[in-house]
Design an enzyme around this catalytic site. Structure first.
Site, PDB file in Angstrom:
ATOM      1  N   HIS A 208       0.830  -1.206   0.000  1.00 49.04           N
ATOM      2  CA  HIS A 208       0.000   0.000   0.000  1.00 49.04           C
ATOM      3  C   HIS A 208       0.869   1.262   0.000  1.00 49.04           C
ATOM      4  O   HIS A 208       0.582   2.225  -0.714  1.00 49.04           O
ATOM      5  CB  HIS A 208      -0.915   0.019   1.231  1.00 49.04           C
ATOM      6  CG  HIS A 208      -2.020  -0.997   1.201  1.00 49.04           C
ATOM      7  ND1 HIS A 208      -1.775  -2.349   1.278  1.00 49.04           N
ATOM      8  CD2 HIS A 208      -3.377  -0.854   1.108  1.00 49.04           C
ATOM      9  CE1 HIS A 208      -2.939  -3.000   1.244  1.00 49.04           C
ATOM     10  NE2 HIS A 208      -3.917  -2.120   1.138  1.00 49.04           N
TER      11      HIS A 208
ATOM     12  N   HIS B 271       1.915  -3.421   9.377  1.00 51.48           N
ATOM     13  CA  HIS B 271       3.323  -3.148   9.072  1.00 51.48           C
ATOM     14  C   HIS B 271       4.047  -2.483  10.227  1.00 51.48           C
ATOM     15  O   HIS B 271       3.432  -1.844  11.094  1.00 51.48           O
ATOM     16  CB  HIS B 271       3.437  -2.242   7.834  1.00 51.48           C
ATOM     17  CG  HIS B 271       2.991  -2.898   6.570  1.00 51.48           C
ATOM     18  ND1 HIS B 271       3.727  -3.874   5.942  1.00 51.48           N
ATOM     19  CD2 HIS B 271       1.877  -2.735   5.819  1.00 51.48           C
ATOM     20  CE1 HIS B 271       3.079  -4.284   4.865  1.00 51.48           C
ATOM     21  NE2 HIS B 271       1.955  -3.606   4.768  1.00 51.48           N
TER      22      HIS B 271
END
Length: 237
Positions: free
Chosen positions: A165, A209
């Site tokens: 992303h 993340h």
């Protein structure tokens, strides 16, 4: 060679603004505990941000950005050139993300939370499970974790580094942010940076993340942009 370098300097400047802004945001707003409760407003906001840079809604973001040179009424040849360059960058970023995830094999942050909840013996063990077993483990975690986070955990059970992303957000800043700076649309460029920072923060907030993943994604985008060709079109001579 000088033309090649000069054409990319403004784009790297846009990426530097993004990297600095994201680093400051990460420093000011520490990542909460993944088991902390979440209000619906925050959950909806971060989920929408992350969706704009992921499947399937990144396609909408891509189309909107590719319409910028059309809206600004650039010559047809220049528009086609921009589209070809961005298409190459998209393909390279997808390939690099896939290869790096496989080679680094770093567990996602949420797998450590699954271990803390005694649902798996270790983060590494999570990746030894088959697809249905992973889904069952995440489903069990929904008794302790907000559904806003579980939604992302269920959809992405691959490795952590780099953030796909954030790579997408970074190449958008690198390419279209640089384009907006070059055409002196500074407010639009600033808005694009704010969006990209939001995407990066959302990935941390959802437990998908580590900070090193999102910052590493920016570096990956910077390297990939070196492979994008530059050529003159008639309107630029």
């Amino acid at each position: 060679m000088m033309f090649f370098i000069s054409r990319k300097l403004v784009n790297y400047l846009a990426l530097a603004f993004f990297a600095l802004a994201l680093f400051i945001a990460i420093s000011i707003f520490p990542v909460p505990l993944l088991s902390d409760p979440i209000n619906d407003a925050a959950g909806l906001s971060f989920s929408l941000l992350t969706d704009t840079a992921g499947k399937p809604f990144f396609l909408i973001t891509t189309v909107l950005l590719c319409l910028l040179p059309v809206f600004f009424r650039l010559p047809k040849k220049q528009i086609i050139k921009l589209w070809i360059q961005f298409a190459i960058l998209l393909v390279l970023s997808f390939g690099a993300k896939t290869i790096l995830k496989h080679e680094t094999a770093i567990p996602r942050p949420y797998t450590y939370e699954l271990q803390r909840l005694n649902l798996i013996p270790s983060p590494e063990n999570f990746y030894q499970l088959n697809k249905s077993e992973k889904e069952n483990v995440v489903k069990k975690a929904s008794a302790y974790i907000s559904q806003w986070r579980i939604r992302s955990w269920e959809g992405e059970t691959n490795y952590s580094f780099p953030s796909g992303h954030t790579i997408f957000a970074a190449i958008c800043i690198l390419f279209w942010g640089g384009f907006l700076l070059r055409t002196r649309h500074y407010l639009l460029a600033g808005g694009l940076v704010v969006w990209a920072v939001g995407v990066g923060i959302s990935r941390l907030w959802l437990g998908m993340h580590f900070p090193s993943d999102v910052m590493g994604s920016i570096l990956s985008a910077a390297v990939l942009y070196l492979f994008i060709p530059e050529w003159r079109v008639d309107s630029e001579k």
